[in-house]
Motif scaffolding. Structure first.
Motif, PDB file in Angstrom:
ATOM      1  N   LEU A 129     119.434  48.702 -81.399  1.00  0.00           N
ATOM      2  CA  LEU A 129     119.792  47.313 -81.082  1.00  0.00           C
ATOM      3  C   LEU A 129     120.811  46.776 -82.081  1.00  0.00           C
ATOM      4  O   LEU A 129     121.768  46.096 -81.696  1.00  0.00           O
ATOM      5  CB  LEU A 129     118.544  46.430 -81.051  1.00  0.00           C
ATOM      6  CG  LEU A 129     117.598  46.684 -79.879  1.00  0.00           C
ATOM      7  CD1 LEU A 129     116.291  45.926 -80.071  1.00  0.00           C
ATOM      8  CD2 LEU A 129     118.252  46.319 -78.557  1.00  0.00           C
ATOM      9  N   GLU A 130     120.633  47.094 -83.357  1.00  0.00           N
ATOM     10  CA  GLU A 130     121.601  46.671 -84.365  1.00  0.00           C
ATOM     11  C   GLU A 130     122.948  47.337 -84.120  1.00  0.00           C
ATOM     12  O   GLU A 130     123.995  46.694 -84.211  1.00  0.00           O
ATOM     13  CB  GLU A 130     121.079  47.006 -85.762  1.00  0.00           C
ATOM     14  CG  GLU A 130     119.899  46.153 -86.176  1.00  0.00           C
ATOM     15  CD  GLU A 130     119.249  46.617 -87.473  1.00  0.00           C
ATOM     16  OE1 GLU A 130     119.710  47.615 -88.085  1.00  0.00           O
ATOM     17  OE2 GLU A 130     118.247  45.992 -87.868  1.00  0.00           O
ATOM     18  N   HIS A 131     122.918  48.629 -83.791  1.00  0.00           N
ATOM     19  CA  HIS A 131     124.145  49.392 -83.559  1.00  0.00           C
ATOM     20  C   HIS A 131     124.948  48.838 -82.380  1.00  0.00           C
ATOM     21  O   HIS A 131     126.185  48.803 -82.422  1.00  0.00           O
ATOM     22  CB  HIS A 131     123.805  50.868 -83.325  1.00  0.00           C
ATOM     23  CG  HIS A 131     124.985  51.721 -83.046  1.00  0.00           C
ATOM     24  ND1 HIS A 131     125.851  52.131 -84.035  1.00  0.00           N
ATOM     25  CD2 HIS A 131     125.456  52.224 -81.885  1.00  0.00           C
ATOM     26  CE1 HIS A 131     126.816  52.861 -83.489  1.00  0.00           C
ATOM     27  NE2 HIS A 131     126.590  52.934 -82.189  1.00  0.00           N
ATOM     28  N   ILE A 132     124.252  48.413 -81.328  1.00  0.00           N
ATOM     29  CA  ILE A 132     124.955  47.885 -80.146  1.00  0.00           C
ATOM     30  C   ILE A 132     125.130  46.369 -80.221  1.00  0.00           C
ATOM     31  O   ILE A 132     125.520  45.729 -79.253  1.00  0.00           O
ATOM     32  CB  ILE A 132     124.266  48.304 -78.827  1.00  0.00           C
ATOM     33  CG1 ILE A 132     122.840  47.770 -78.728  1.00  0.00           C
ATOM     34  CG2 ILE A 132     124.307  49.818 -78.662  1.00  0.00           C
ATOM     35  CD1 ILE A 132     122.145  48.067 -77.395  1.00  0.00           C
ATOM     36  N   HIS A 133     124.835  45.825 -81.396  1.00  0.00           N
ATOM     37  CA  HIS A 133     125.055  44.398 -81.690  1.00  0.00           C
ATOM     38  C   HIS A 133     124.230  43.462 -80.813  1.00  0.00           C
ATOM     39  O   HIS A 133     124.709  42.411 -80.391  1.00  0.00           O
ATOM     40  CB  HIS A 133     126.536  44.045 -81.611  1.00  0.00           C
ATOM     41  CG  HIS A 133     127.396  44.912 -82.465  1.00  0.00           C
ATOM     42  ND1 HIS A 133     127.386  44.838 -83.839  1.00  0.00           N
ATOM     43  CD2 HIS A 133     128.256  45.910 -82.157  1.00  0.00           C
ATOM     44  CE1 HIS A 133     128.217  45.737 -84.338  1.00  0.00           C
ATOM     45  NE2 HIS A 133     128.760  46.406 -83.337  1.00  0.00           N
ATOM     46  N   PHE A 134     122.988  43.854 -80.558  1.00  0.00           N
ATOM     47  CA  PHE A 134     122.044  42.978 -79.877  1.00  0.00           C
ATOM     48  C   PHE A 134     121.175  42.348 -80.955  1.00  0.00           C
ATOM     49  O   PHE A 134     120.453  43.056 -81.649  1.00  0.00           O
ATOM     50  CB  PHE A 134     121.151  43.764 -78.908  1.00  0.00           C
ATOM     51  CG  PHE A 134     121.775  44.059 -77.575  1.00  0.00           C
ATOM     52  CD1 PHE A 134     123.131  44.213 -77.417  1.00  0.00           C
ATOM     53  CD2 PHE A 134     120.974  44.190 -76.455  1.00  0.00           C
ATOM     54  CE1 PHE A 134     123.698  44.489 -76.189  1.00  0.00           C
ATOM     55  CE2 PHE A 134     121.519  44.472 -75.214  1.00  0.00           C
ATOM     56  CZ  PHE A 134     122.881  44.619 -75.079  1.00  0.00           C
ATOM     57  N   HIS A 135     121.264  41.043 -81.103  1.00  0.00           N
ATOM     58  CA  HIS A 135     120.537  40.366 -82.178  1.00  0.00           C
ATOM     59  C   HIS A 135     119.450  39.431 -81.662  1.00  0.00           C
ATOM     60  O   HIS A 135     118.439  39.236 -82.315  1.00  0.00           O
ATOM     61  CB  HIS A 135     121.514  39.593 -83.059  1.00  0.00           C
ATOM     62  CG  HIS A 135     122.600  40.463 -83.608  1.00  0.00           C
ATOM     63  ND1 HIS A 135     122.378  41.421 -84.564  1.00  0.00           N
ATOM     64  CD2 HIS A 135     123.915  40.550 -83.292  1.00  0.00           C
ATOM     65  CE1 HIS A 135     123.505  42.044 -84.837  1.00  0.00           C
ATOM     66  NE2 HIS A 135     124.460  41.540 -84.070  1.00  0.00           N
ATOM     67  N   LYS A 136     119.677  38.873 -80.500  1.00  0.00           N
ATOM     68  CA  LYS A 136     118.734  37.887 -79.955  1.00  0.00           C
ATOM     69  C   LYS A 136     118.511  38.196 -78.475  1.00  0.00           C
ATOM     70  O   LYS A 136     119.466  38.398 -77.728  1.00  0.00           O
ATOM     71  CB  LYS A 136     119.329  36.485 -80.113  1.00  0.00           C
ATOM     72  CG  LYS A 136     118.444  35.378 -79.615  1.00  0.00           C
ATOM     73  CD  LYS A 136     119.100  34.026 -79.820  1.00  0.00           C
ATOM     74  CE  LYS A 136     118.215  32.948 -79.212  1.00  0.00           C
ATOM     75  NZ  LYS A 136     118.861  31.658 -79.205  1.00  0.00           N
TER      76      LYS A 136
END
Length: 104
Positions: free
Chosen positions: A17-24
């Motif tokens: 999730l961090e790698h694909i820039h999903f934060h919220k």
């Protein structure tokens, strides 16, 4: 919801999730993920681009036990194009969990 931490995903999922820039999580994800994690059947309707694919992929991947040598999930899609899109999204999770097997 501030972030995905409330779902208690495995470390490899959090890293992806961090790698694909999903934060919220999106609203559809906030509603669907807890239900799927608790083995509930869900029909979710939302506009294109709102995160429906990850709303069901995240809990499915969370529940896969890579030590079992059998198919644990099958995702059906109405078109080849959508199947390819789902596959591409799912493949991202192999980066931090190389034992995860995903095929189209």
């Amino acid at each position: 919801m501030e972030n995905f931490n409330q779902f208690s995903f495995r470390k490899d999922i959090v890293q992806t999730l961090e790698h694909i820039h999903f934060h919220k999580p999106t609203p559809i994800q906030e509603k669907v993920i807890p239900l799927v994690l608790h083995h509930r059947d869900v029909v979710g309707i939302s506009q294109t681009g709102t995160g429906k694919t990850h709303a069901f992929l995240l809990p499915i991947i969370q529940r896969i036990d890579v030590t079992k040598g059998k198919v644990q999930a099958v995702v059906a899609a109405p078109t080849r194009e959508l199947a390819q899109q789902i596959y591409e999204n799912a493949k991202a999770f192999k980066k931090y969990n190389s034992d995860l097997r995903i095929s189209l």
